[in-house]
Enzyme design. Structure first.
Site, PDB file in Angstrom:
ATOM      1  N   SER A 162       0.811  -1.223   0.000  1.00 28.99           N
ATOM      2  CA  SER A 162       0.000   0.000   0.000  1.00 28.99           C
ATOM      3  C   SER A 162       0.844   1.272   0.000  1.00 28.99           C
ATOM      4  O   SER A 162       1.926   1.325   0.603  1.00 28.99           O
ATOM      5  CB  SER A 162      -0.873  -0.017   1.261  1.00 28.99           C
ATOM      6  OG  SER A 162      -1.408   1.245   1.522  1.00 28.99           O
ATOM      7  N   GLU A 198       0.222   3.603   1.785  1.00 26.87           N
ATOM      8  CA  GLU A 198       0.328   4.021   3.195  1.00 26.87           C
ATOM      9  C   GLU A 198       1.735   3.772   3.741  1.00 26.87           C
ATOM     10  O   GLU A 198       2.117   4.334   4.764  1.00 26.87           O
ATOM     11  CB  GLU A 198      -0.697   3.273   4.040  1.00 26.87           C
ATOM     12  CG  GLU A 198      -2.082   3.869   3.998  1.00 26.87           C
ATOM     13  CD  GLU A 198      -2.163   5.285   4.592  1.00 26.87           C
ATOM     14  OE1 GLU A 198      -1.840   5.441   5.766  1.00 26.87           O
ATOM     15  OE2 GLU A 198      -2.544   6.207   3.867  1.00 26.87           O
ATOM     16  N   TYR A 240      -1.352   0.194  10.658  1.00 26.02           N
ATOM     17  CA  TYR A 240      -1.628  -0.433   9.355  1.00 26.02           C
ATOM     18  C   TYR A 240      -0.413  -0.295   8.433  1.00 26.02           C
ATOM     19  O   TYR A 240       0.061  -1.272   7.850  1.00 26.02           O
ATOM     20  CB  TYR A 240      -2.863   0.222   8.717  1.00 26.02           C
ATOM     21  CG  TYR A 240      -3.109  -0.185   7.286  1.00 26.02           C
ATOM     22  CD1 TYR A 240      -3.734  -1.389   6.984  1.00 26.02           C
ATOM     23  CD2 TYR A 240      -2.713   0.643   6.225  1.00 26.02           C
ATOM     24  CE1 TYR A 240      -3.957  -1.766   5.660  1.00 26.02           C
ATOM     25  CE2 TYR A 240      -2.931   0.272   4.906  1.00 26.02           C
ATOM     26  CZ  TYR A 240      -3.542  -0.935   4.626  1.00 26.02           C
ATOM     27  OH  TYR A 240      -3.754  -1.304   3.313  1.00 26.02           O
TER      28      TYR A 240
END
Ligand code: NAP
Ligand code: F7E
Length: 334
Positions: free
Chosen positions: A128, A130, A152
């Site tokens: 991701s 992120e 996460y």
């Protein structure tokens, strides 16, 4: 060809299943047992008599290593797509250990199961944007260092490096798709784009008065999930496994998404949106913007749906849902 998908009941899992069945694959999906139905996104495929013989659902969980081990060795898939995750960034601050167990260790459990197979399956990891968190450079490429800003993001960094480690240590075909935000009418309703399109449609039809949001200044590189699952498959068809950024190359703020959706539905969002501090995160990712030129060059992949089209197709789909809701509400009032 046989593919196994974790996270088949999620947004990406449903689009990838349609895509692989369209290519003639036999698809195995791992689902979690739940007390109410959780297969809404794939029910249309499962109920289709042409497709249901090629789609098989089996119970499993990324926290259950021995079950994953026997499933992979029993099914013997050619390709494994690891899309299962506790995928909500805000929730990962509330449940950091569970998130790491599923997203970080869950990936390791799958990799270990693949390593034990007679003919190890190819592996795709849902990495991701992120992971870039507090970005070190803009735009972000495969070479940009990671600086995750949530449990996460940290879990996804762990899974990213384990994927590379299994490629290098055990010669397993293992690739990371570093996907930037991608949305659709099937996006979970607590992610910001869907929360906005769903609320805008309901406000338009008088079913809701207000929309409570957090940080409107955050910027994301938003693409369409249907486009992005093709990139996952393309990565798995290469001679050598590698890591690829998948993005549109455009960034927009939450405010701009509000503008796009509310003006399309002929409303002014400022009349309806209120800020609720509950939706702020302890640490925020302010801006993401991906450079997918490697994917374009090596995979021949490019996004087809742009920001405006994405906002509109999501708003159209949520207007349909809201209209049905309105019929029920009006009927109850009679
Ligand atoms: P999603 O809609 O939230 O779907 C997540 C899936 O994971 C669901 O099928 C869920 O099952 C399953 N899952 C959750 N916990 C599990 C567990 N303990 N064991 C097995 N499965 C579990 O996510 P998505 O948007 O499709 O994203 C797919 C993957 O890509 C995720 O790994 C996500 O982190 C990653 N990703 C997403 C984006 C994005 O913008 N969408 C961008 C980059 C990476 P239930 O239905 O039972 O809850
Ligand atoms: O937030 C801001 C919020 O939850 C986007 C996941 O798929 O993409 C997703 O993670 C931005 C953030 O997505 C609300 O603070 C404002 O800055 O839609 P989101 P995300 O956190 O970017 C990545 C690539 C993944 O990998 C993840 O799995 O919007 N924001 N107000 C809000 N966000 C939410 N959810 N709700 C609000 O009310």
């Amino acid at each position: 060809m046989k593919a196994l998908i974790t996270g088949i009941t999620g947004q990406d899992g449903s689009y990838l299943t349609e895509f692989l069945l369209g290519k003639g694959y036999e698809v195995y999906g791992l689902i979690r047992r739940s007390s109410s139905f959780n297969t809404e996104r794939i029910d249309h495929i499962y109920k289709d008599p042409h497709e249901n013989t090629k789609l098989k659902l089996v119970y499993s969980d990324l926290t259950d290593g021995s079950n994953l081990h026997s499933l992979l060795n029993g099914i013997n898939p050619d390709e494994v797509y690891n899309l299962g995750a506790q995928s909500h960034v805000r929730v990962s601050f509330d449940q950091p250990i569970y998130t790491a167990n599923v997203d970080a260790l869950g990936t390791l459990r799958i990799l270990e199961a693949i390593r034990s197979m007679k003919k190890p399956a190819k592996f795709y990891q849902a990495s991701s944007s992120e992971m870039y968190g507090q970005v070190a450079e803009t735009p972000q490429t495969e070479k940009t260092p990671f600086y995750p800003r949530s449990p996460y993001g940290c879990s996804k960094v762990y899974a990213f490096w384990q994927t590379i480690n299994y490629r290098e240590a055990y010669n397993i075909f293992a690739c990371n798709g570093i996907l930037f935000n991608h949305e659709s009418p099937r996006r979970g309703e607590t992610f910001v784009t869907r929360k906005i399109t769903r609320a805008a449609a309901r406000i338009k039809l008088g079913l809701q008065d207000k929309l409570y949001l957090g940080n409107l200044e955050a910027k994301r590189d938003w693409g369409f999930a249907g486009d992005y699952v093709e990139a996952m498959w393309l990565m798995m068809q290469q001679k050598k496994s590698d890591d690829f950024v998948i993005a549109t190359g455009q960034t927009h703020s939450v405010k701009e998404f509000l503008d796009e959706v509310f003006s399309y539905l002929e409303m002014d969002w400022e009349k309806y949106v209120e800020i609720d501090s509950r939706y702020y995160r302890p640490a925020e990712v302010d801006m993401l913007l991906g450079d997918a030129s490697k994917a374009k060059k090596v995979l021949g992949w490019e996004p087809k749906v742009d920001f405006r089209e994405l906002a509109r197709l999501m708003a159209d789909a949520d207007m349909k849902i809201a209209k049905n809701e309105k019929i029920i509400v009006d009927h109850q009032g009679e």
